[in-house]
Design an enzyme around this catalytic site. Structure first.
Site, short mmCIF file in Angstrom:
data_model
loop_
_atom_site.label_atom_id
_atom_site.label_comp_id
_atom_site.label_asym_id
_atom_site.label_seq_id
_atom_site.Cartn_x
_atom_site.Cartn_y
_atom_site.Cartn_z
N PHE A 1 0.67 -0.86 0.70
CA PHE A 1 -0.25 0.29 0.25
C PHE A 1 0.65 1.30 0.09
O PHE A 1 0.75 2.17 -0.87
CB PHE A 1 -1.47 0.15 1.38
CG PHE A 1 -1.48 1.25 1.72
CD1 PHE A 1 -2.25 2.31 0.86
CD2 PHE A 1 -1.39 1.83 3.12
CE1 PHE A 1 -2.24 3.67 1.10
CE2 PHE A 1 -1.85 2.52 3.63
CZ PHE A 1 -3.09 3.58 2.65
N THR B 1 1.88 -10.04 1.03
CA THR B 1 0.47 -9.19 1.06
C THR B 1 0.45 -7.92 0.78
O THR B 1 -0.89 -7.80 -0.13
CB THR B 1 0.32 -7.88 2.76
OG1 THR B 1 1.55 -7.20 2.73
CG2 THR B 1 0.28 -9.41 3.97
N ILE C 1 13.24 -10.18 2.39
CA ILE C 1 14.40 -9.36 2.59
C ILE C 1 15.09 -10.07 3.85
O ILE C 1 16.42 -9.49 3.67
CB ILE C 1 13.78 -7.93 3.46
CG1 ILE C 1 12.21 -8.10 4.43
CG2 ILE C 1 13.66 -6.41 3.23
CD1 ILE C 1 11.75 -6.91 6.37
N ALA D 1 7.38 -4.55 5.85
CA ALA D 1 6.95 -5.51 7.06
C ALA D 1 5.61 -6.37 7.42
O ALA D 1 4.87 -6.85 6.36
CB ALA D 1 7.09 -4.42 8.24
N GLN D 2 5.81 -7.34 8.28
CA GLN D 2 4.92 -7.84 8.03
C GLN D 2 4.13 -6.86 9.19
O GLN D 2 4.64 -6.34 10.39
CB GLN D 2 5.22 -9.39 9.62
CG GLN D 2 4.07 -10.33 9.92
CD GLN D 2 2.78 -9.27 10.23
OE1 GLN D 2 1.64 -9.07 9.96
NE2 GLN D 2 2.44 -8.88 11.73
N TYR E 1 3.77 -6.79 16.78
CA TYR E 1 3.94 -5.85 15.88
C TYR E 1 4.56 -4.95 16.94
O TYR E 1 5.87 -3.97 16.19
CB TYR E 1 2.76 -5.71 14.78
CG TYR E 1 2.47 -4.64 14.00
CD1 TYR E 1 3.78 -4.57 13.22
CD2 TYR E 1 2.31 -2.31 14.59
CE1 TYR E 1 3.87 -3.49 12.08
CE2 TYR E 1 2.50 -1.82 13.30
CZ TYR E 1 3.02 -2.52 12.55
OH TYR E 1 2.80 -1.34 11.28
N LYS F 1 8.47 -4.19 15.71
CA LYS F 1 9.08 -2.15 15.52
C LYS F 1 9.62 -1.31 16.22
O LYS F 1 10.54 -0.83 15.50
CB LYS F 1 7.43 -1.39 14.72
CG LYS F 1 6.92 -2.14 13.41
CD LYS F 1 7.29 -1.73 12.77
CE LYS F 1 7.61 -1.75 11.65
NZ LYS F 1 7.82 -1.47 10.07
N ARG G 1 -8.20 7.92 16.93
CA ARG G 1 -7.28 7.12 15.65
C ARG G 1 -7.24 8.72 15.25
O ARG G 1 -7.83 9.51 14.95
CB ARG G 1 -7.12 6.14 15.15
CG ARG G 1 -7.93 4.89 15.68
CD ARG G 1 -7.17 4.04 15.94
NE ARG G 1 -6.88 2.94 16.75
CZ ARG G 1 -7.55 2.43 18.24
NH1 ARG G 1 -7.81 3.73 19.06
NH2 ARG G 1 -7.63 1.99 18.63
N1 LIG Z 1 -0.54 1.13 6.97
C1 LIG Z 1 -0.73 1.95 8.10
O1 LIG Z 1 -1.39 2.07 9.17
C2 LIG Z 1 1.31 1.58 8.46
C3 LIG Z 1 0.63 2.37 9.90
C4 LIG Z 1 2.12 2.40 10.78
C5 LIG Z 1 2.87 2.03 10.22
N2 LIG Z 1 3.08 0.96 8.37
C6 LIG Z 1 4.34 0.65 8.75
O2 LIG Z 1 4.40 0.71 6.76
C7 LIG Z 1 5.37 -0.01 6.54
C8 LIG Z 1 3.97 -0.01 5.06
O3 LIG Z 1 2.65 -1.21 5.02
P1 LIG Z 1 1.44 -0.76 4.36
O4 LIG Z 1 0.47 -0.10 5.06
O5 LIG Z 1 1.82 -0.25 3.24
O6 LIG Z 1 1.97 -2.75 4.40
P2 LIG Z 1 1.74 -3.41 3.30
O7 LIG Z 1 1.43 -5.30 4.19
O8 LIG Z 1 0.90 -3.34 2.68
O9 LIG Z 1 2.72 -3.79 2.66
C9 LIG Z 1 4.40 -4.00 3.34
C10 LIG Z 1 4.58 -4.96 2.20
O10 LIG Z 1 5.68 -5.69 2.37
C11 LIG Z 1 5.85 -6.92 1.56
N3 LIG Z 1 6.47 -7.53 2.78
C12 LIG Z 1 6.07 -8.29 3.87
N4 LIG Z 1 7.10 -9.49 4.52
C13 LIG Z 1 8.78 -9.39 3.23
C14 LIG Z 1 9.58 -9.68 3.32
N5 LIG Z 1 9.52 -10.68 4.14
N6 LIG Z 1 10.26 -9.20 2.51
C15 LIG Z 1 10.33 -8.01 1.30
N7 LIG Z 1 8.94 -8.06 1.30
C16 LIG Z 1 8.16 -8.58 1.60
C17 LIG Z 1 4.63 -7.48 1.19
O11 LIG Z 1 4.54 -8.55 0.37
C18 LIG Z 1 4.22 -6.49 0.67
O12 LIG Z 1 4.19 -5.44 0.02
C19 LIG Z 1 4.98 -0.97 6.65
O13 LIG Z 1 6.16 -1.17 7.52
C20 LIG Z 1 4.10 -0.80 8.13
O14 LIG Z 1 4.97 -1.34 9.34
C21 LIG Z 1 1.58 1.48 8.47
#
Ligand SMILES: NC(=O)c1ccc[n+]([C@@H]2O[C@H](COP(=O)([O-])OP(=O)(O)OC[C@H]3O[C@@H](n4cnc5c(N)ncnc54)[C@H](O)[C@@H]3O)[C@@H](O)[C@H]2O)c1
Length: 302
Positions: free
Chosen positions: A11, A35, A52, A73-74, A138, A142, A205
């Site tokens: 995303f 994901t 990664i 990330a997960q 989680y 982080k 939130r």
């Molecule tokens: N969405 C939110 O509200 C939010 C809030 C705080 C922090 N974050 C952080 O922002 C980042 C992106 O989040 P997002 O919402 O886009 O999530 P997302 O799940 O859409 O994106 C994460 C991406 O990482 C990839 N991925 C997962 N494990 C992997 C691995 N082992 N090796 C390579 N790629 C891998 C997934 O395929 C995915 O494309 C993350 O680090 C998340 O912790 C997101």
């Protein structure tokens, strides 16, 4: 710039990749598609499908990025509760592998962390100095990732940046992942289905539009060190978000209410003033304008 976006098929990462391409960067993406999906990868970005945890070193060697935006990330709280070992494997071990590869090649790193999952319950907008009290695996993983960044900056003189995102929403967010309440509401409303609020809906939130997050990420790419909240500083209850989604979609159905979810914090909001002072960044969208953009992109691609 030669940029590597880990998680660029996800995303937020796909929006970061879009913005880097728009400013003329060479963009490489490392994503396992755990994901993420191919459809999110923008044209013009070079996707390296890999993990990664095992492919970071090889890819840094091949691409030699000047800057790495580490978004892989997960990122699902529920999954972290069910499989804390997997969560730690990706978010801690994977993170260390990226950090080591960045050190080896002198790349600047921007790490995507989380405000909500690290600060826990808040009395008002939490500054970066707020006590850190993660209440999920989680949040713990982080926070561990952050500590590695700070430690590597101390030990090796790097200037990596940590960004703590609030609740991000926008186009391409998966409604199937539990964090994205906006994505879930809009998806159900678009399908003409009912929506459910857990608890009384008065839990709050800090909702930040993905376009604003991308600007913060880019600003951090040229910044030396530090930890910054990336949020609006404004609390919105889930009831207010539901109402705002109905305004934007024209849906006239009342939500259903279900039992409160165990461990849900009542208030979560972060103070973005430090990012304003030091990164020159502030959110430009409020909830309604961000929702309008999100809905417009959902309906134009439908
Ligand atoms: N969405 C939110 O509200 C939010 C809030 C705080 C922090 N974050 C952080 O922002 C980042 C992106 O989040 P997002 O919402 O886009 O999530 P997302 O799940 O859409 O994106 C994460 C991406 O990482 C990839 N991925 C997962 N494990 C992997 C691995 N082992 N090796 C390579 N790629 C891998 C997934 O395929 C995915 O494309 C993350 O680090 C998340 O912790 C997101």
């Amino acid at each position: 710039m030669r940029a590597l976006v880990t998680g660029g098929a996800g995303f937020i990462g796909s929006h970061v990749a879009d913005a880097l391409l728009a400013r003329g960067d060479e963009v490489h993406i490392l994503d396992s598609l755990a994901t993420g999906s191919l459809e999110k990868v923008p044209d013009g970005a070079d996707l390296h499908e890999g993990d990664i945890r095992k492919d970071a070193a090889r890819l840094f060697e091949e691409v030699r990025p000047e800057v790495c935006f580490h978004l892989a990330a997960q990122a699902d709280v529920g999954t972290s509760v069910e499989r804390p070992d997997y969560d730690a494997d990706v978010n801690v071990l994977g993170m260390v592998r990226v950090l080591e590869a960045a050190r080896e090649h002198g790349a600047h790193l921007v790490f995507s962390s989380t405000g909500g999952a690290i600060y826990g319950e808040c009395d008002g907008p939490a500054p970066e100095t707020h006590p850190r009290q993660p209440i999920s695996p989680y949040g713990i993983s982080k926070l561990a990732g952050e500590e590695y960044i700070f430690g590597w900056n101390r030990l090796f003189g790097s200037h990596h940046v940590v960004l703590r995102f609030a609740n991000v929403f926008g186009a391409r967010q998966e409604p199937s992942l539990e964090g994205g309440v906006v994505a879930i509401f809009l998806d159900r409303m678009q399908a003409g289905e009912s929506t459910t609020i857990f608890g009384d809906g008065e839990q709050t939130r800090d909702f930040i539009y993905v376009g604003d997050v991308v600007r913060a990420v880019l600003a951090a790419g040229g910044h030396e060190g530090g930890v910054y909240n990336v949020g609006t500083g404004v609390e919105k209850s889930i009831n207010e978000v539901h109402e705002a989604c109905r305004r934007v979609t024209g849906d006239d159905r009342e939500p259903e209410y279900g039992p409160a979810r165990a461990g849900d914090v009542l208030r979560s909001v972060i103070d973005p003033s430090l990012a304003g002072r030091e990164l020159g960044w502030r959110a430009e969208h409020d909830l309604d304008s961000g929702l309008r953009e999100t809905w417009a992109s959902m309906t134009s691609s439908a």
